[in-house]
Design a protein around this motif. Sequence first.
Motif, mmCIF file in Angstrom:
data_model
loop_
_atom_site.group_PDB
_atom_site.id
_atom_site.type_symbol
_atom_site.label_atom_id
_atom_site.label_comp_id
_atom_site.label_asym_id
_atom_site.label_seq_id
_atom_site.Cartn_x
_atom_site.Cartn_y
_atom_site.Cartn_z
ATOM 1 N N ARG A 1 7.486 -31.128 -12.512
ATOM 2 C CA ARG A 1 7.469 -31.068 -11.096
ATOM 3 C C ARG A 1 8.453 -31.743 -10.350
ATOM 4 N NH1 ARG A 1 2.989 -33.444 -10.839
ATOM 5 N NH2 ARG A 1 3.299 -34.879 -9.343
ATOM 6 N N ILE A 2 8.889 -31.448 -9.146
ATOM 7 C CA ILE A 2 9.790 -31.868 -8.328
ATOM 8 C C ILE A 2 9.141 -32.889 -7.576
ATOM 9 C CG2 ILE A 2 11.824 -31.874 -7.041
ATOM 10 C CD1 ILE A 2 11.970 -30.492 -9.645
ATOM 11 N N THR A 3 9.358 -34.145 -7.623
ATOM 12 C CA THR A 3 8.645 -35.318 -6.816
ATOM 13 C C THR A 3 9.530 -36.129 -5.909
ATOM 14 O OG1 THR A 3 9.084 -36.739 -8.625
ATOM 15 C CG2 THR A 3 6.918 -35.254 -8.853
ATOM 16 N N THR A 4 8.941 -36.669 -5.209
ATOM 17 C CA THR A 4 9.943 -37.727 -4.426
ATOM 18 C C THR A 4 10.705 -38.611 -5.171
ATOM 19 O OG1 THR A 4 8.405 -37.456 -2.417
ATOM 20 C CG2 THR A 4 10.003 -39.363 -2.425
ATOM 21 N N ASP B 1 6.056 -31.079 -4.660
ATOM 22 C CA ASP B 1 4.986 -31.971 -4.095
ATOM 23 C C ASP B 1 5.350 -31.661 -2.546
ATOM 24 O OD1 ASP B 1 4.139 -32.897 -6.186
ATOM 25 O OD2 ASP B 1 4.640 -35.089 -6.144
ATOM 26 N N ASP B 2 4.353 -31.732 -1.956
ATOM 27 C CA ASP B 2 4.557 -31.682 -0.383
ATOM 28 C C ASP B 2 5.364 -32.416 0.199
ATOM 29 O OD1 ASP B 2 2.287 -29.835 -0.042
ATOM 30 O OD2 ASP B 2 0.677 -31.421 0.112
ATOM 31 N N VAL C 1 8.219 -33.345 -0.645
ATOM 32 C CA VAL C 1 9.604 -32.875 -1.017
ATOM 33 C C VAL C 1 9.814 -31.734 -0.158
ATOM 34 C CG1 VAL C 1 11.290 -32.004 -2.506
ATOM 35 C CG2 VAL C 1 9.674 -33.816 -3.330
ATOM 36 N N MET C 2 8.877 -30.815 -0.252
ATOM 37 C CA MET C 2 8.823 -29.410 0.788
ATOM 38 C C MET C 2 8.894 -29.678 2.183
ATOM 39 S SD MET C 2 8.640 -26.644 -0.935
ATOM 40 C CE MET C 2 8.127 -25.405 0.138
ATOM 41 N N ASP C 3 8.363 -30.997 2.420
ATOM 42 C CA ASP C 3 8.173 -31.058 3.943
ATOM 43 C C ASP C 3 9.298 -32.260 4.380
ATOM 44 O OD1 ASP C 3 6.245 -29.484 3.931
ATOM 45 O OD2 ASP C 3 4.450 -31.034 3.717
ATOM 46 N N SER C 4 10.137 -32.426 3.576
ATOM 47 C CA SER C 4 11.229 -33.360 3.834
ATOM 48 C C SER C 4 12.462 -32.622 4.226
ATOM 49 C CB SER C 4 11.677 -34.407 2.622
ATOM 50 O OG SER C 4 12.357 -33.456 1.924
ATOM 51 N N HIS C 5 13.459 -33.436 5.010
ATOM 52 C CA HIS C 5 14.746 -33.095 5.346
ATOM 53 C C HIS C 5 15.430 -32.309 4.250
ATOM 54 C CE1 HIS C 5 13.910 -33.542 9.679
ATOM 55 N NE2 HIS C 5 13.658 -34.812 9.299
ATOM 56 N N SER C 6 15.190 -32.791 3.090
ATOM 57 C CA SER C 6 16.214 -32.424 1.969
ATOM 58 C C SER C 6 15.842 -31.175 1.439
ATOM 59 C CB SER C 6 16.217 -33.343 1.072
ATOM 60 O OG SER C 6 14.834 -33.691 0.477
ATOM 61 N N GLY D 1 -4.616 -24.248 2.061
ATOM 62 C CA GLY D 1 -4.803 -25.597 1.744
ATOM 63 C C GLY D 1 -4.193 -26.672 2.438
ATOM 64 N N LYS D 2 -5.088 -27.682 2.640
ATOM 65 C CA LYS D 2 -4.429 -28.888 3.206
ATOM 66 C C LYS D 2 -3.389 -29.593 2.581
ATOM 67 C CE LYS D 2 -8.722 -29.244 6.015
ATOM 68 N NZ LYS D 2 -10.127 -29.741 6.200
ATOM 69 N N PRO D 3 -2.767 -30.622 3.413
ATOM 70 C CA PRO D 3 -1.930 -31.300 2.221
ATOM 71 C C PRO D 3 -2.196 -31.907 1.331
ATOM 72 C CG PRO D 3 -1.441 -31.679 4.964
ATOM 73 C CD PRO D 3 -2.641 -30.962 4.594
ATOM 74 N N GLY D 4 -1.624 -32.129 0.110
ATOM 75 C CA GLY D 4 -1.990 -32.424 -0.947
ATOM 76 C C GLY D 4 -2.832 -31.544 -1.996
ATOM 77 N N GLU D 5 -3.043 -30.443 -1.468
ATOM 78 C CA GLU D 5 -4.116 -29.385 -2.124
ATOM 79 C C GLU D 5 -3.101 -28.674 -3.137
ATOM 80 O OE1 GLU D 5 -7.917 -28.375 0.806
ATOM 81 O OE2 GLU D 5 -6.686 -26.774 -0.509
ATOM 82 N N VAL D 6 -3.630 -28.783 -4.401
ATOM 83 C CA VAL D 6 -2.804 -28.212 -5.749
ATOM 84 C C VAL D 6 -2.886 -26.661 -5.737
ATOM 85 C CG1 VAL D 6 -2.357 -28.091 -8.180
ATOM 86 C CG2 VAL D 6 -2.999 -30.350 -7.032
ATOM 87 N N MET D 7 -1.914 -25.756 -5.596
ATOM 88 C CA MET D 7 -1.755 -24.647 -5.559
ATOM 89 C C MET D 7 -1.927 -23.954 -6.784
ATOM 90 S SD MET D 7 0.473 -23.442 -2.191
ATOM 91 C CE MET D 7 0.629 -22.035 -2.514
ATOM 92 N N ASP D 8 -3.185 -24.101 -7.416
ATOM 93 C CA ASP D 8 -3.212 -23.537 -8.872
ATOM 94 C C ASP D 8 -4.032 -22.303 -8.985
ATOM 95 O OD1 ASP D 8 -5.224 -24.896 -8.575
ATOM 96 O OD2 ASP D 8 -4.929 -26.270 -10.534
#
Lengths: 337, 337, 337
Positions: free
Chosen positions: B277-280, B304-305, B307-312, C82-89
């Motif tokens: 999983r791609i994490t910070t 992870d959220d 990463v998705m919500d970051s500028h990268s 889902g809210k931030p942190g929720e796992v989309m499985d």
Amino acid sequence: MRHLIDWQYYDDQTWESLIERALWHKTSTKRWHHSADGKSIGLLFFNSSLRTRTSMELAAQQLGAYASTLVVGQGTWGFAWGKPGEVMDGNEAEHIKEAVGVLSRYYDALGVRMFASLSDLEADRSERLMNVFKEAASVPVVNLESAFYHPCQALSDAAAMHTHFGGPPKGKKFTLAWCHHPRALPMAVPNSALLTAARLGMEVTLACPEAYKLDSSILSLAEQYATSNGGSFSHTSNLDEGVRDAHVIYAKAWSGPAIYHGKDEEQALRMSLKDWRITTPRMNGTDQGVFMHCLPVRRNVVVDDAVMDSHSAIHLLQAEFRLHAQKAILEHLWELD
Amino acid sequence: MRHLIDWQYYDDQTWESLIERALWHKTSTKRWHHSADGKSIGLLFFNSSLRTRTSMELAAQQLGAYASTLVVGQGTWGFAWGKPGEVMDGNEAEHIKEAVGVLSRYYDALGVRMFASLSDLEADRSERLMNVFKEAASVPVVNLESAFYHPCQALSDAAAMHTHFGGPPKGKKFTLAWCHHPRALPMAVPNSALLTAARLGMEVTLACPEAYKLDSSILSLAEQYATSNGGSFSHTSNLDEGVRDAHVIYAKAWSGPAIYHGKDEEQALRMSLKDWRITTPRMNGTDQGVFMHCLPVRRNVVVDDAVMDSHSAIHLLQAEFRLHAQKAILEHLWELD
Amino acid sequence: MRHLIDWQYYDDQTWESLIERALWHKTSTKRWHHSADGKSIGLLFFNSSLRTRTSMELAAQQLGAYASTLVVGQGTWGFAWGKPGEVMDGNEAEHIKEAVGVLSRYYDALGVRMFASLSDLEADRSERLMNVFKEAASVPVVNLESAFYHPCQALSDAAAMHTHFGGPPKGKKFTLAWCHHPRALPMAVPNSALLTAARLGMEVTLACPEAYKLDSSILSLAEQYATSNGGSFSHTSNLDEGVRDAHVIYAKAWSGPAIYHGKDEEQALRMSLKDWRITTPRMNGTDQGVFMHCLPVRRNVVVDDAVMDSHSAIHLLQAEFRLHAQKAILEHLWELD
């Protein structure tokens, strides 16, 4: 107001000028026009479609108009068709009267596809649903295949035969050949094909088992058209005899009036008639005949691959004419002709 | 006639000029053009879509053309794909040959989405369905994601990387990172991403468990592209190592060739690999790397959220390029370039 | 950036100018304009639609813009909220944040229909989903009916009353009449109708059983609007009294706040109230009142055929105004006014 429910409601001059116009659209070097700029049409499908939907959308578009397609039940409400006084406490949220009334305020024409019930002959024969729809509309309605008629296909077929024969097909031998099929199909296309050929003054043969003769109202009208247009109309229950010396084999499966009296019996009968299929030997018995079919068609059930893939099959030309014919139809409904 | 099945059938010059054209559409101050006035494209979806459908409709529209979308089975007939001689007595009413033949008479191009079977490797690898479709077409066909390829995504990704790096990404470190996912997904996107990066001359790493290495035909082609374009291609089965010093992390879940040998075993293996999983922390190990994904993506499963919500994360830029890239593709197919 | 979630976020001047503009579109001899040439709007439907979809497509088209309709789940991915942190499985492949983010890169506006949950009052009252959607968008968002509001209907209703009365309906007696229905329906339309009538300075009566009084936040706002616009607001739990001397009967079925406390009890209560129906005797008790309904309506459940088919029913005028009102709305969102 001009509706297109079927061609019998139009005189010969209109019918012929619409064939001419369809042919003109086919040969026109310019595919896009602006004759219907700013117009719009709403297309309602109560049944599946490939050709009708795509060709009607494009026909509108290429005339400068806008078309929107609605598949009933897929993102729309369900519609009730009840008679006055009926209490709408079932599944349907909206009466077709309101739906059509509203859409008439938005669009400049409405197209509708509603197949036969195959259970209520009187309703199908009288085009009950189509008439409810038409009564509720305040704009022209075009039939995209109803219980008994498919006029868009009929005009395309007429124009395709003109193109194939290099002129009016009057006097040519046309055989409407009933074919086997695993499903009970409606009769709108065979009805329309028979009436079209008769109206064109062709020598028309209906080749089908006795039980699959079309509704008597259609047979009478075909007789009448044959007489008044200098053609002929006959029936045979022998397929090999039916195809002999024909110039056109128009193949089609349908369930026949028997379906209204007993679904199981009709199914059993149909399943026993698998030899009613267009084969190369049968095509060889024609007079350099062409194979026609409205599509969709089941390969190796209705017709063999060898026929479909031969040069004598003109089903794609028929399909192509849907686009040209429907441009002619839209121009007519909108009085742009 | 120009089809777009995948980029390996096009030479470098065409590939590069299409990237240039996609970039031009991105920066053009005028979004609407008239280069394709009067053209039309029919889009057939055998699988779900959000980006592809909407961006292709708009791409056509903004070039002056008309697009019509058909979702197979929703208002259309079901299509049969049988070989010659097969008897069509099942559920499908129409052979794909006729459907494509007819639509070729209406539209100036056809787009089609058909995902991998994930059960017949040879059919998927050889793009059997796509080839049947292409053979039946008499107009250009554009692949909207097939069994093995997703060329619209590939061109968008290439152009997005050009934009991100301010020029060709040659020499940059590109890691295609396999990720966990609850479902068995096809390989069209990872195949295309790998080949794209290799063709761009990037330093390409495929980071995935041994069982998830892509089809050998793709790996060979990636090797070959790397060699001929001055890049490199390697594999690691350690994700932390794979992301280290990368400039691009292209995350994607896929089922891998193992799926063709046993669905249950592949599922069990995949479910045991949730740490892919791609994490910070993993993004922190890159060289200011960007996160890429074709979408749709499952948050907190694939990435992870944070990463998705970051500028990268540049997934929206990739998605935006679908519109620009597909304009370039349509212009090419219609020889407007 | 201008969104349209509901009218309370707009000042009186904007509200009035939008009514004026809707009226102008109705009377304009030219139906097609070019004010929005080159713009596009994506329409997302999480629920069924007939009027909203077709009128919004046409409104865009007739302004020179392009509209594309997506019915969620029919050819699209399923969306997670889902809210931030929720796992989309789970079943959903894509988070609404990405979907809206991507579509914002393609379209110049987004329309969305998402009905009330009828299970989570706080989520419905606070328009939680609509706000998630709006936050994820980088283009204007227009509400095509949300949990609590239906602003497109509200503007259409206001303009239809202007047309009917030949000017502003201020001072006219407006009765929002709850009606029986076999299904639990949401409150977006009655909320909007009540607030619209109050804002127009009408003498507003809410006629409904005690249990069907609308959410307290709506009642308070209606009171406030009545006060500041020189009208009045009252409630009666007697339908015959409610319709007496009215100039407008706005009929609508809804489930009421009771639904949030117990679905079965609400259903049982509603099924016991079949006499809450608009009949000819009730219309005869009005002051030459007109019958209004947003549609779809169930005949002989909500309203009798005799009323629907009489000249006092202006539901088709309301529906027609959807087209005109939405043109005004698009022009406003795109700052073309």
